[in-house]
Design an enzyme around this catalytic site. Structure first.
Site, PDB file in Angstrom:
ATOM      1  N   ASP A  92     -58.937 -21.878-103.015  1.00 25.34           N
ATOM      2  CA  ASP A  92     -57.614 -22.515-102.992  1.00 25.34           C
ATOM      3  C   ASP A  92     -57.534 -23.783-103.848  1.00 25.34           C
ATOM      4  O   ASP A  92     -56.545 -24.526-103.762  1.00 25.34           O
ATOM      5  CB  ASP A  92     -57.184 -22.801-101.548  1.00 25.34           C
ATOM      6  N   ASP A 153     -54.075 -14.238-100.448  1.00 24.72           N
ATOM      7  CA  ASP A 153     -53.575 -15.564-100.831  1.00 24.72           C
ATOM      8  C   ASP A 153     -54.025 -15.960-102.239  1.00 24.72           C
ATOM      9  O   ASP A 153     -53.374 -16.753-102.925  1.00 24.72           O
ATOM     10  CB  ASP A 153     -54.068 -16.655 -99.864  1.00 24.72           C
TER      11      ASP A 153
HETATM   12  N1  GLY Z   1     -53.937 -19.619 -97.272  1.00 25.95           N
HETATM   13  C1  GLY Z   1     -53.933 -19.696 -95.872  1.00 25.95           C
HETATM   14  C2  GLY Z   1     -52.621 -19.402 -95.229  1.00 25.95           C
HETATM   15  O1  GLY Z   1     -51.691 -18.899 -95.801  1.00 25.95           O
HETATM   16  O2  GLY Z   1     -52.539 -19.684 -94.048  1.00 25.95           O
END
Ligand code: GLY
Length: 374
Positions: A92, A153
Site C-alpha cells: 500500500d 486492493d
Molecule cells: N486496503 C484495506 C481495506 O480496504 O480495508
C-alpha cells in the site's frame, strides 16, 4: 446554474469548511477510523497514511489555504521517513506515497518528494513474484505466512508504478504493473463481475492455491470495498496503459456493483451476506470509492455510455451527501456508516478516512466535469 452544479458546489463547500475546521485538531497526523466523533490515529507506515494529506491537497489546490499545505508537507516528511522502516512496509505504498509525495511533487514541483515517490515505486516493484506474476501484499504479519498472497486492493497501488515508468522513461515498473493486473484479471475476476479479496499462490511455483475470504464474508462472497477497488483499479490501469482489456474488466465490475446496490445506492459491507445475517452495516467508503472510479470510467467511454456512469456516480454521491454526511454533527469524519473490517470488529459502522477522501475526490471530479484535480 444547473441543479447538479448547485448541489455539488454546495457539498464541496461543506467539505472545505469541515476540513478547514477538523485540520486544527487533526494536524499533521494520520486519522484512520472515528470513534465517538474523534478520529483515532495510525502510524505513518499504516496503509491509510496517505488519505489525510491527500484530502489536504484536494482542498489546498482549490483554496490555496497555506496552513493546509504546510500540514500536508509535514505529513509527507513523516511518511517518507518510513522508507527506512523497510520491514514495516507493504504494497500500500501506492496509496501512501501517491497521495502524499507525488501530489507534493506535482503541486509544488518538489524534487525531493519525487525521489520519495520513486523509492516507494522501487519498493513496490521489489514485491513482485515472477513465478506467480503477482505483487505480494503484506509481510508475515501476526506470524501468518503471506509470501504467496495477492489482494484486490493492490489494483489501486499500480498507478505508482505507471507513474514511475513515465517519470524515468523506463518500462520496467509499468511491465510489472501490467503482469500483476493480468493475473488479477485471470485469477480474481469472476464471470459475474464480482471479485475475490485474496488469492493465495505457491510462492515458489506460482501455482494458484485458492481464494480466501480476507475482509469479505466468505471466500465465495463479494466484499463491497473489494469490488470498489477493482472497479476503480481496472479503470486506472486502462487510463495509464490504454489497454482495452482493463476497460472491459472495469465495466464488468461496475455492472455487478451497480446491479447489487440497495435503494439508497450505498452497499452493505458485502454483496453476498446471508439473508438472515444479524447485522448488516453499510460501507459508505465502498460507495465513495466506486463513485470516483465510475467518474473515471465515464471519461473513458462514449458520451452516451459515459453519461450513464456519470449519473450512477452522481446518484451515489448525492445519497452519501444527504443520508450519510456528518455536516452538522460533532464528528470529525465527513461520512458516517463505513465498515473497515467486519469480522475483526474494526471500525464497523463508523467514519473512515478513506471514505472521506474518495467522497471529496469524486465530488471534485463531478463538480469539474470529470477532470482529475491535477
Ligand atoms: N486496503 C484495506 C481495506 O480496504 O480495508
Amino acid at each position: 446554474m444547473n441543479t447538479q452544479a448547485n448541489w455539488a458546489e454546495k457539498a464541496w463547500r461543506q467539505v472545505v469548511e469541515k476540513i478547514e475546521k477538523t485540520s486544527i485538531d487533526i494536524g499533521a497526523s494520520f486519522p484512520n477510523g472515528s470513534v465517538n466523533g474523534r478520529y483515532n490515529r495510525s502510524p505513518a507506515h499504516d496503509w491509510v497514511a496517505g488519505f489525510w494529506p491527500g484530502l489536504l491537497w484536494l482542498v489546498y489546490q482549490e483554496t490555496q489555504n497555506e496552513r493546509l499545505k504546510d500540514l500536508a508537507v509535514q505529513c509527507e516528511q513523516q511518511i517518507s521517513r518510513t522508507l527506512w522502516e523497510f520491514d514495516a512496509l507493504h504494497h500500500d505504498v501506492g496509496f501512501m506515497f501517491g497521495l502524499s509525495s507525488i501530489n507534493q511533487y506535482k503541486l509544488l514541483q518538489d524534487e525531493e518528494a519525487k525521489r520519495h515517490g520513486l523509492m516507494a515505486a522501487s519498493l513496490l516493484a521489489g514485491r513482485f513474484n515472477p513465478a506467480g506474476g503477482f505483487i505480494r501484499a503484506w509481510p508475515n504479519w501476526g506470524g501468518e505466512d503471506h509470501s504467496g498472497w495477492a489482494i484486490i486492493d493492490c489494483m489501486m497501488n499500480l498507478p505508482l508504478l505507471y507513474w514511475a515508468s513515465k517519470e524515468i522513461d523506463d518500462p520496467r515498473y509499468r511491465l510489472i504493473a501490467e503482469i500483476h493486473a493480468d493475473t488479477v484479471l485471470r485469477e480474481f475476476l469472476r464471470a459475474d463481475g464480482s471479485v475475490h479479496h485474496i488469492v493465495s499462490f505457491d510462492p515458489e511455483t506460482g501455482e494458484r492455491r485458492g481464494a480466501l475470504a480476507g475482509q469479505g464474508y466468505a471466500a465465495d462472497s463479494a466484499w463491497a470495498r473489494g469490488a470498489a477497488w477493482a472497479l476503480y483499479g481496472f479503470a486506472l490501469s486502462h487510463t495509464y496503459t490504454g489497454k482495452e482489456k482493463y476497460l472491459v474488466a472495469a465495466k464488468q465490475v461496475a455492472r455487478f456493483f451497480l446491479d447489487h446496490l440497495p435503494a439508497d445506492s450505498v452497499p452493505y459491507w458485502d454483496f453476498r451476506l446471508p439473508a438472515d445475517a444479524e447485522e448488516m452495516p453499510r460501507d459508505s467508503s465502498a460507495a465513495a470509492i466506486a463513485a470516483s472510479g465510475l467518474l473515471d470510467l465515464a471519461s473513458a467511454v462514449s458520451e452516451e455510455e459515459g453519461s450513464a456512469y456519470r449519473q450512477a456516480a452522481e446518484l451515489i454521491l448525492r445519497s452519501l451527501h444527504e443520508n450519510y454526511g456528518a455536516w452538522d454533527e460533532d464528528e470529525q469524519g465527513l461520512l458516517l456508516h463505513a465498515t473497515g473490517y467486519f469480522a475483526a470488529d474494526i471500525a464497523v459502522d463508523a467514519p473512515l478516512i478513506y471514505g472521506d477522501y474518495y467522497f471529496a475526490e469524486a465530488l471534485l471530479k463531478l463538480k469539474n466535469n470529470g477532470l482529475r484535480p491535477w
